[in-house]
Write a protein that holds these residues in place. Structure first.
Motif, PDB file in Angstrom:
ATOM      1  N   LEU A  99       0.840  -1.198   0.000  1.00 27.41           N
ATOM      2  CA  LEU A  99       0.000   0.000   0.000  1.00 27.41           C
ATOM      3  C   LEU A  99       0.875   1.249   0.000  1.00 27.41           C
ATOM      4  O   LEU A  99       1.554   1.542   0.977  1.00 27.41           O
ATOM      5  CB  LEU A  99      -0.930  -0.029   1.213  1.00 27.41           C
ATOM      6  CG  LEU A  99      -1.831  -1.268   1.229  1.00 27.41           C
ATOM      7  CD1 LEU A  99      -2.390  -1.526   2.593  1.00 27.41           C
ATOM      8  CD2 LEU A  99      -2.906  -1.135   0.182  1.00 27.41           C
ATOM      9  N   ASP A 100       0.843   1.954  -1.120  1.00 24.99           N
ATOM     10  CA  ASP A 100       1.683   3.141  -1.273  1.00 24.99           C
ATOM     11  C   ASP A 100       0.984   4.429  -0.870  1.00 24.99           C
ATOM     12  O   ASP A 100       1.642   5.414  -0.559  1.00 24.99           O
ATOM     13  CB  ASP A 100       2.163   3.254  -2.726  1.00 24.99           C
ATOM     14  CG  ASP A 100       3.042   2.070  -3.129  1.00 24.99           C
ATOM     15  OD1 ASP A 100       3.896   1.659  -2.325  1.00 24.99           O
ATOM     16  OD2 ASP A 100       2.845   1.555  -4.244  1.00 24.99           O
ATOM     17  N   THR A 101      -0.354   4.423  -0.896  1.00 19.76           N
ATOM     18  CA  THR A 101      -1.097   5.645  -0.575  1.00 19.76           C
ATOM     19  C   THR A 101      -2.351   5.299   0.228  1.00 19.76           C
ATOM     20  O   THR A 101      -2.854   4.174   0.165  1.00 19.76           O
ATOM     21  CB  THR A 101      -1.542   6.388  -1.852  1.00 19.76           C
ATOM     22  OG1 THR A 101      -2.487   5.572  -2.551  1.00 19.76           O
ATOM     23  CG2 THR A 101      -0.364   6.733  -2.753  1.00 19.76           C
ATOM     24  N   LEU A 102      -2.846   6.291   0.926  1.00 20.07           N
ATOM     25  CA  LEU A 102      -4.103   6.130   1.651  1.00 20.07           C
ATOM     26  C   LEU A 102      -5.245   5.855   0.673  1.00 20.07           C
ATOM     27  O   LEU A 102      -6.143   5.061   0.962  1.00 20.07           O
ATOM     28  CB  LEU A 102      -4.390   7.378   2.485  1.00 20.07           C
ATOM     29  CG  LEU A 102      -5.622   7.329   3.379  1.00 20.07           C
ATOM     30  CD1 LEU A 102      -5.515   6.182   4.386  1.00 20.07           C
ATOM     31  CD2 LEU A 102      -5.793   8.649   4.118  1.00 20.07           C
ATOM     32  N   ALA A 103      -5.197   6.480  -0.511  1.00 24.42           N
ATOM     33  CA  ALA A 103      -6.241   6.255  -1.521  1.00 24.42           C
ATOM     34  C   ALA A 103      -6.253   4.794  -1.972  1.00 24.42           C
ATOM     35  O   ALA A 103      -7.327   4.203  -2.157  1.00 24.42           O
ATOM     36  CB  ALA A 103      -6.023   7.178  -2.719  1.00 24.42           C
ATOM     37  N   GLU A 104      -5.080   4.188  -2.145  1.00 23.88           N
ATOM     38  CA  GLU A 104      -5.010   2.779  -2.519  1.00 23.88           C
ATOM     39  C   GLU A 104      -5.579   1.907  -1.399  1.00 23.88           C
ATOM     40  O   GLU A 104      -6.333   0.958  -1.651  1.00 23.88           O
ATOM     41  CB  GLU A 104      -3.562   2.381  -2.814  1.00 23.88           C
ATOM     42  CG  GLU A 104      -3.396   0.941  -3.249  1.00 23.88           C
ATOM     43  CD  GLU A 104      -1.950   0.560  -3.507  1.00 23.88           C
ATOM     44  OE1 GLU A 104      -1.738  -0.457  -4.184  1.00 23.88           O
ATOM     45  OE2 GLU A 104      -1.030   1.255  -3.026  1.00 23.88           O
ATOM     46  N   ASN A 105      -5.239   2.239  -0.162  1.00 23.58           N
ATOM     47  CA  ASN A 105      -5.762   1.513   0.994  1.00 23.58           C
ATOM     48  C   ASN A 105      -7.291   1.583   1.017  1.00 23.58           C
ATOM     49  O   ASN A 105      -7.971   0.570   1.209  1.00 23.58           O
ATOM     50  CB  ASN A 105      -5.170   2.102   2.278  1.00 23.58           C
ATOM     51  CG  ASN A 105      -5.548   1.326   3.512  1.00 23.58           C
ATOM     52  OD1 ASN A 105      -5.155   0.180   3.687  1.00 23.58           O
ATOM     53  ND2 ASN A 105      -6.310   1.975   4.393  1.00 23.58           N
ATOM     54  N   THR A 106      -7.839   2.768   0.797  1.00 23.18           N
ATOM     55  CA  THR A 106      -9.291   2.964   0.792  1.00 23.18           C
ATOM     56  C   THR A 106      -9.938   2.162  -0.325  1.00 23.18           C
ATOM     57  O   THR A 106     -10.965   1.497  -0.113  1.00 23.18           O
ATOM     58  CB  THR A 106      -9.633   4.459   0.661  1.00 23.18           C
ATOM     59  OG1 THR A 106      -9.049   5.162   1.769  1.00 23.18           O
ATOM     60  CG2 THR A 106     -11.128   4.701   0.628  1.00 23.18           C
ATOM     61  N   PHE A 107      -9.354   2.197  -1.519  1.00 20.95           N
ATOM     62  CA  PHE A 107      -9.883   1.429  -2.639  1.00 20.95           C
ATOM     63  C   PHE A 107      -9.945  -0.060  -2.296  1.00 20.95           C
ATOM     64  O   PHE A 107     -10.960  -0.724  -2.525  1.00 20.95           O
ATOM     65  CB  PHE A 107      -9.022   1.634  -3.891  1.00 20.95           C
ATOM     66  CG  PHE A 107      -9.316   0.639  -4.980  1.00 20.95           C
ATOM     67  CD1 PHE A 107     -10.460   0.763  -5.768  1.00 20.95           C
ATOM     68  CD2 PHE A 107      -8.474  -0.439  -5.203  1.00 20.95           C
ATOM     69  CE1 PHE A 107     -10.747  -0.171  -6.751  1.00 20.95           C
ATOM     70  CE2 PHE A 107      -8.750  -1.375  -6.191  1.00 20.95           C
ATOM     71  CZ  PHE A 107      -9.887  -1.241  -6.968  1.00 20.95           C
ATOM     72  N   LEU A 108      -8.860  -0.590  -1.738  1.00 19.58           N
ATOM     73  CA  LEU A 108      -8.809  -2.022  -1.432  1.00 19.58           C
ATOM     74  C   LEU A 108      -9.761  -2.400  -0.301  1.00 19.58           C
ATOM     75  O   LEU A 108     -10.407  -3.450  -0.354  1.00 19.58           O
ATOM     76  CB  LEU A 108      -7.383  -2.452  -1.125  1.00 19.58           C
ATOM     77  CG  LEU A 108      -6.475  -2.441  -2.362  1.00 19.58           C
ATOM     78  CD1 LEU A 108      -5.025  -2.683  -1.973  1.00 19.58           C
ATOM     79  CD2 LEU A 108      -6.936  -3.449  -3.395  1.00 19.58           C
ATOM     80  N   LYS A 109      -9.867  -1.552   0.721  1.00 19.12           N
ATOM     81  CA  LYS A 109     -10.830  -1.829   1.790  1.00 19.12           C
ATOM     82  C   LYS A 109     -12.250  -1.871   1.232  1.00 19.12           C
ATOM     83  O   LYS A 109     -13.032  -2.752   1.577  1.00 19.12           O
ATOM     84  CB  LYS A 109     -10.712  -0.789   2.902  1.00 19.12           C
ATOM     85  CG  LYS A 109      -9.506  -0.984   3.785  1.00 19.12           C
ATOM     86  CD  LYS A 109      -9.306   0.134   4.779  1.00 19.12           C
ATOM     87  CE  LYS A 109     -10.474   0.394   5.662  1.00 19.12           C
ATOM     88  NZ  LYS A 109     -10.207   1.363   6.735  1.00 19.12           N
ATOM     89  N   ASP A 110     -12.581  -0.921   0.357  1.00 20.29           N
ATOM     90  CA  ASP A 110     -13.905  -0.899  -0.264  1.00 20.29           C
ATOM     91  C   ASP A 110     -14.129  -2.156  -1.107  1.00 20.29           C
ATOM     92  O   ASP A 110     -15.210  -2.742  -1.087  1.00 20.29           O
ATOM     93  CB  ASP A 110     -14.087   0.354  -1.123  1.00 20.29           C
ATOM     94  CG  ASP A 110     -14.223   1.623  -0.302  1.00 20.29           C
ATOM     95  OD1 ASP A 110     -14.457   1.534   0.933  1.00 20.29           O
ATOM     96  OD2 ASP A 110     -14.080   2.718  -0.883  1.00 20.29           O
ATOM     97  N   LEU A 111     -13.106  -2.579  -1.842  1.00 16.86           N
ATOM     98  CA  LEU A 111     -13.203  -3.788  -2.651  1.00 16.86           C
ATOM     99  C   LEU A 111     -13.444  -5.010  -1.763  1.00 16.86           C
ATOM    100  O   LEU A 111     -14.314  -5.832  -2.051  1.00 16.86           O
ATOM    101  CB  LEU A 111     -11.921  -3.969  -3.471  1.00 16.86           C
ATOM    102  CG  LEU A 111     -11.813  -5.249  -4.286  1.00 16.86           C
ATOM    103  CD1 LEU A 111     -12.870  -5.279  -5.392  1.00 16.86           C
ATOM    104  CD2 LEU A 111     -10.413  -5.372  -4.882  1.00 16.86           C
ATOM    105  N   LEU A 112     -12.689  -5.117  -0.685  1.00 11.47           N
ATOM    106  CA  LEU A 112     -12.848  -6.255   0.224  1.00 11.47           C
ATOM    107  C   LEU A 112     -14.238  -6.257   0.864  1.00 11.47           C
ATOM    108  O   LEU A 112     -14.854  -7.312   1.018  1.00 11.47           O
ATOM    109  CB  LEU A 112     -11.755  -6.237   1.292  1.00 11.47           C
ATOM    110  CG  LEU A 112     -10.326  -6.449   0.775  1.00 11.47           C
ATOM    111  CD1 LEU A 112      -9.304  -6.204   1.877  1.00 11.47           C
ATOM    112  CD2 LEU A 112     -10.161  -7.839   0.166  1.00 11.47           C
ATOM    113  N   LYS A 113     -14.754  -5.071   1.203  1.00 15.06           N
ATOM    114  CA  LYS A 113     -16.104  -4.985   1.771  1.00 15.06           C
ATOM    115  C   LYS A 113     -17.153  -5.428   0.754  1.00 15.06           C
ATOM    116  O   LYS A 113     -18.050  -6.212   1.077  1.00 15.06           O
ATOM    117  CB  LYS A 113     -16.410  -3.538   2.196  1.00 15.06           C
ATOM    118  CG  LYS A 113     -15.676  -3.095   3.430  1.00 15.06           C
ATOM    119  CD  LYS A 113     -15.975  -1.622   3.704  1.00 15.06           C
ATOM    120  CE  LYS A 113     -14.937  -1.023   4.615  1.00 15.06           C
ATOM    121  NZ  LYS A 113     -15.102   0.426   4.781  1.00 15.06           N
TER     122      LYS A 113
END
Length: 152
Positions: free
Chosen positions: A62-76
């Motif tokens: 995870l390089d950015t908070l935006a990438e983290n947010t995208f992946l969390k949303d995908l996992l949800k």
């Protein structure tokens, strides 16, 4: 087909900030990267590394908070269970690094009270923890979770 590819190429040249990426089937494109969730494949951290490597990828970094947010949303959205990322402090306790580059994490999204090496265990590997809205949790590397792979 050739016309579509040519059009995509022209559009990416003309519009700054657009990153064209072609991901294989089952891979999810986002911002110049491809992601793959190894559903139904609970693995230890080390086995998850091999799993991703065999697919020409690495456990997600995870390089950015935006990438983290995208992946969390995908996992949800996909109702994924606990999912490995490539963050570990195996080399030096409390110093969190991405295993594939040995670079330090530039931000964090730890769950409440994390990281904690719960019960005085040696929790050296990190996963998205479903029970805490997919925030980060340190866990024993021997635990078996779903691999989340990334390539670019």
């Amino acid at each position: 087909m050739k016309t579509s590819l040519a059009l995509l190429f022209v559009v990416t040249l003309l519009i700054p900030g657009i990153k064209a990426v072609c991901c294989n089937d089952s891979w999810i494109p986002h911002n110049g990267h491809c992601y793959y969730i190894g559903y139904g494949t609970p693995l230890t951290f080390s086995a998850a590394q091999v799993y991703c490597h065999d697919r020409g990828a690495y456990l997600v970094r995870l390089d950015t908070l935006a990438e983290n947010t995208f992946l969390k949303d995908l996992l949800k959205k996909t109702n994924a269970g606990n999912t490995w990322m490539g963050l570990t402090d195996r080399t030096h306790e409390g110093i969190w690094r991405w295993y594939d580059t040995n670079s330090h994490a530039t931000f964090s999204d730890w769950g409440p009270g994390e990281p904690n090496s719960y019960g005085n265990r040696n929790d050296d590997c990190v996963h998205f923890y479903k029970s805490v809205d997919y925030k980060w949790n340190d866990s024993g590397c021997h635990n078996k979770f779903t691999p989340l792979c990334e390539k670019n």
